[in-house]
Design a protein around this motif. Structure first.
Motif, short mmCIF file in Angstrom:
data_model
loop_
_atom_site.label_atom_id
_atom_site.label_comp_id
_atom_site.label_asym_id
_atom_site.label_seq_id
_atom_site.Cartn_x
_atom_site.Cartn_y
_atom_site.Cartn_z
N THR A 105 29.70 51.97 41.48
CA THR A 105 28.51 51.68 42.26
C THR A 105 28.66 50.37 43.03
N ALA A 106 29.24 49.36 42.38
CA ALA A 106 29.46 48.08 43.07
C ALA A 106 30.46 48.24 44.21
N MET A 107 31.51 49.03 44.00
CA MET A 107 32.51 49.24 45.04
C MET A 107 31.87 49.87 46.29
N LEU A 108 31.09 50.92 46.08
CA LEU A 108 30.45 51.56 47.22
C LEU A 108 29.39 50.63 47.82
N GLY A 109 28.76 49.81 46.98
CA GLY A 109 27.76 48.88 47.49
C GLY A 109 28.34 47.89 48.49
N ILE A 110 29.56 47.42 48.25
CA ILE A 110 30.20 46.50 49.19
C ILE A 110 30.45 47.20 50.52
N VAL A 111 30.88 48.45 50.47
CA VAL A 111 31.11 49.21 51.70
C VAL A 111 29.81 49.37 52.47
N ARG A 112 28.75 49.69 51.75
CA ARG A 112 27.45 49.92 52.41
C ARG A 112 26.87 48.64 52.99
N GLY A 114 28.61 46.66 54.72
CA GLY A 114 29.42 46.33 55.87
C GLY A 114 30.68 45.56 55.54
N ILE A 115 31.06 45.53 54.27
CA ILE A 115 32.26 44.84 53.78
C ILE A 115 32.24 43.36 54.20
N PRO A 116 31.32 42.59 53.66
CA PRO A 116 31.28 41.16 53.99
C PRO A 116 32.50 40.44 53.45
N ASP A 117 32.80 39.30 54.04
CA ASP A 117 33.91 38.48 53.56
C ASP A 117 33.54 37.72 52.29
N TYR A 118 32.25 37.40 52.17
CA TYR A 118 31.81 36.50 51.10
C TYR A 118 30.37 36.83 50.76
N LEU A 119 30.03 36.73 49.49
CA LEU A 119 28.65 36.91 49.05
C LEU A 119 28.02 35.54 48.83
N MET A 165 33.47 43.17 42.55
CA MET A 165 34.31 43.26 43.74
C MET A 165 34.54 41.92 44.44
N VAL A 166 34.42 40.82 43.72
CA VAL A 166 34.77 39.52 44.29
C VAL A 166 35.90 38.90 43.47
N ARG A 167 36.53 37.87 44.03
CA ARG A 167 37.73 37.31 43.42
C ARG A 167 37.49 36.66 42.07
N GLY A 168 36.30 36.18 41.83
CA GLY A 168 36.02 35.55 40.55
C GLY A 168 35.91 36.52 39.40
N CYS A 169 35.80 37.81 39.70
CA CYS A 169 35.63 38.83 38.67
C CYS A 169 36.92 39.04 37.88
N PRO A 170 36.81 39.69 36.73
CA PRO A 170 38.02 40.11 36.02
C PRO A 170 38.82 41.07 36.90
N ARG A 171 40.08 41.29 36.53
CA ARG A 171 40.91 42.24 37.27
C ARG A 171 40.31 43.65 37.16
N LEU A 172 40.33 44.36 38.26
CA LEU A 172 39.81 45.73 38.29
C LEU A 172 40.93 46.68 37.87
N PRO A 173 40.79 47.37 36.75
CA PRO A 173 41.85 48.29 36.33
C PRO A 173 42.05 49.40 37.34
N ASP A 254 34.27 32.30 42.40
CA ASP A 254 34.68 32.63 43.76
C ASP A 254 34.02 33.93 44.18
N TRP A 255 33.09 33.85 45.13
CA TRP A 255 32.34 35.01 45.58
C TRP A 255 32.96 35.65 46.82
N THR A 256 34.22 35.33 47.11
CA THR A 256 34.93 35.98 48.21
C THR A 256 35.19 37.45 47.84
N VAL A 257 34.85 38.35 48.73
CA VAL A 257 35.06 39.77 48.45
C VAL A 257 36.55 40.05 48.33
N ASN A 258 36.91 40.77 47.29
CA ASN A 258 38.32 40.98 46.95
C ASN A 258 38.89 42.16 47.74
#
Length: 263
Positions: A105-112, A114-119, A165-173, A254-258
């Motif tokens: 849901t978060a992944m699709l949310g970033i797409v919806r 407009g794929i921002p660079d940063y939150l 879906m940002v860089r500060g998050c854990p690694r996405l398996p 880090d809230w930069t979109v990954n």
């Protein structure tokens, strides 16, 4: 974090989020739900195709061909432990469902969005707190979903698996969470996170260790519930433990979109 007036945040965030809310509802209404085993396999395909070896997400590719991820999210919207408990007979089934559902849901949310660079601050409130998502037949938000459904399950290692879906998050398996191997997946995620030189940054000259703000945001999930201190919790999952008299500090999230770089 900066504290802003609640009324202003809600009013501003809701205005920003309204297009995403409408798109989410339209997509959920139009989507065709799959049974849980089928959408789990479909989610595996999305992860394999759209997440690279550096765990960056091909958001541009998803935007160009959103159908597979939209089908997963539509299935998340239709069925879950809340409305079909027989399909999720064990605690491991429930936790695995929620981890996969949140991440998809978060992944699709970033797409919806407009794929921002940063939150930034307002974008975060809009994304997490003021955009409606549907999980297992219930309308909620990502913030409410995490705080009111996932965290009460009492499994603190989910914080090393949930990915916004940002860089500060854990690694996405690059594979889904599955009930049969969930314990191993949770433990592996905890070891990876607590051993990561990015998420846990020793500073021997200062007698300190700086850790991800995930430990600050959710301190009560780790201590005293699971360990006497945050340092003791981190050391539980590290091969090389840190001195137990070190102080713990937090570095900025880090809230930069990954996102994967443009090709």
């Amino acid at each position: 974090m900066t504290v802003l007036p609640r009324r202003w945040l809600l009013r501003t965030g809701l205005a920003l989020a309204m297009p995403a809310i409408l798109r989410a509802r339209q997509a959920g209404a139009a989507g065709t739900a799959m049974p849980y085993p089928a959408w789990l396999d479909a989610w595996a395909g999305v992860l394999q195709r759209r997440v690279d070896a550096r765990v960056r997400v091909d958001f541009a590719g998803i935007a160009a061909d959103p159908g597979p991820l939209e089908a997963v999210v539509a299935s998340v919207a239709a069925q879950g432990p809340q409305n079909d408990p027989r399909a999720f007979p064990t605690r491991a089934d429930v936790i695995a469902y929620h981890l996969n559902a949140y991440n998809a849901t978060a992944m699709l949310g970033i797409v919806r969005r407009g794929i921002p660079d940063y939150l930034g601050l307002i974008a975060r409130f809009a994304f997490f707190a003021n955009t409606t998502v549907r999980i297992g037949g219930t309308d909620t938000t990502l913030k409410e979903y995490e705080n009111d459904v996932i965290r009460p399950l009492g499994e603190e290692r989910v914080h090393f698996c949930l990915n916004c879906m940002v860089r500060g998050c854990p690694r996405l398996p690059r594979v889904p969470f599955r009930a049969g191997v969930l314990e191993a997946q949770l433990s592996a995620a905890a070891r990876e996170f607590c051993s990561s030189p990015y998420q846990v940054r020793p500073a021997p000259d200062r007698g300190r260790v700086y850790v991800s703000q995930i430990f600050e945001f959710y301190t009560s999930d780790f201590t005293p519930a699971k360990a006497p201190s945050l340092l003791a919790y981190v050391n539980r999952w590290r091969a090389s433990t840190l001195p137990d008299d070190w102080r713990v500090g937090f570095f900025d999230y880090d809230w930069t979109v990954n996102r994967q770089p443009a090709r």
